[in-house]
Design an enzyme around this catalytic site. Structure first.
Site, mmCIF file in Angstrom:
data_model
loop_
_atom_site.group_PDB
_atom_site.id
_atom_site.type_symbol
_atom_site.label_atom_id
_atom_site.label_comp_id
_atom_site.label_asym_id
_atom_site.label_seq_id
_atom_site.Cartn_x
_atom_site.Cartn_y
_atom_site.Cartn_z
ATOM 1 N N GLU A 247 0.806 -1.219 0.000
ATOM 2 C CA GLU A 247 0.000 0.000 0.000
ATOM 3 C C GLU A 247 0.843 1.274 0.000
ATOM 4 O O GLU A 247 0.330 2.350 -0.285
ATOM 5 C CB GLU A 247 -0.970 0.015 1.173
ATOM 6 C CG GLU A 247 -0.347 0.202 2.529
ATOM 7 C CD GLU A 247 -1.382 0.203 3.646
ATOM 8 O OE1 GLU A 247 -1.122 0.896 4.643
ATOM 9 O OE2 GLU A 247 -2.419 -0.471 3.535
ATOM 10 N N HIS A 248 2.122 1.167 0.287
ATOM 11 C CA HIS A 248 2.968 2.355 0.329
ATOM 12 C C HIS A 248 3.466 2.786 -1.045
ATOM 13 O O HIS A 248 3.673 3.979 -1.275
ATOM 14 C CB HIS A 248 4.165 2.116 1.259
ATOM 15 C CG HIS A 248 3.770 1.821 2.661
ATOM 16 N ND1 HIS A 248 4.458 0.942 3.457
ATOM 17 C CD2 HIS A 248 2.739 2.272 3.410
ATOM 18 C CE1 HIS A 248 3.869 0.877 4.646
ATOM 19 N NE2 HIS A 248 2.825 1.666 4.637
ATOM 20 N N HIS A 249 3.687 1.826 -1.943
ATOM 21 C CA HIS A 249 4.230 2.162 -3.267
ATOM 22 C C HIS A 249 3.431 1.567 -4.421
ATOM 23 O O HIS A 249 3.770 1.789 -5.577
ATOM 24 C CB HIS A 249 5.679 1.656 -3.381
ATOM 25 C CG HIS A 249 6.570 2.192 -2.322
ATOM 26 N ND1 HIS A 249 6.886 1.469 -1.180
ATOM 27 C CD2 HIS A 249 7.211 3.387 -2.196
ATOM 28 C CE1 HIS A 249 7.678 2.189 -0.413
ATOM 29 N NE2 HIS A 249 7.891 3.358 -0.987
#
Length: 193
Positions: free
Chosen positions: A86-88
């Site tokens: 979900e971060h990248h």
């Protein structure tokens, strides 16, 4: 997972519009031959890769729930999965190992693998995914204990940032009978074997 996944046309079109803008911001010509259908493909792919939001993992377990007086460890190991960080929004992938000790109820073995897929097919972090799988099985089957171990490679760590290919991240979570070190050790021996 649904083997006959059908993407929503309106969602595909909405995502595609944003992908055109993304390509333009990257300095690309979204109309060049190789990219003309890319926005639509990305729209369909993102829906497929996040279809876990549309699925109920507890209902999957309940769909094959059986009364059984078996109180030994049930292990489903080496379940392959693919997810998106979900971060990248880059993939991470690996294997999940799931065990539970029944308390009068068992579920179909394939349902355990499907639960892994449901949580993997969401924007995720590995730590949360590990806990979600454990909690789903604990809440639905009410077993004497559950343990989940996930081993994964993260492309966000391999392709960018620290750039460490083949680094593997391992997470675990457990309840009940798995609080005893000897029970955890038995599980770890079974998944290593």
């Amino acid at each position: 997972m649904n083997d006959l996944f059908v993407p929503n046309t309106a969602t595909t079109e909405a995502i595609a519009q944003h992908v055109v803008e993304l390509l333009q911001h990257l300095g690309e010509d979204a109309q060049r031959e190789g990219l003309q259908r890319t926005p639509e493909r990305v729209g369909k792919a993102m829906q497929f890769l996040t279809q876990g939001y549309q699925q109920d993992p507890e209902a999957i377990l309940r769909s094959a729930l059986f009364e059984e007086d078996y109180r030994q460890m049930v292990v489903v190991k080496d379940i392959p999965f693919y997810s998106l960080c979900e971060h990248h929004l880059l993939p991470f992938f690996g294997k999940a190992h799931v065990a539970y000790i029944p308390n009068g109820k068992i579920t179909g073995l394939s349902k355990v693998a499907r639960v892994v897929d449901v949580f993997a097919r969401r924007l995720q972090v590995q730590e949360r995914m590990t806990t979600q799988i454990k909690e789903c099985i604990q809440n639905t089957l009410n077993p004497l204990g559950v343990m989940v171990v996930i081993e994964a490679e993260h492309l966000c760590m391999q392709m960018r940032g620290v750039q460490k290919p083949h680094a593997v991240t391992t997470t675990s979570d457990f309840t009940g009978a798995f609080n005893r070190p000897e029970t955890r050790e038995e599980f770890m021996n079974l998944i290593r074997g």
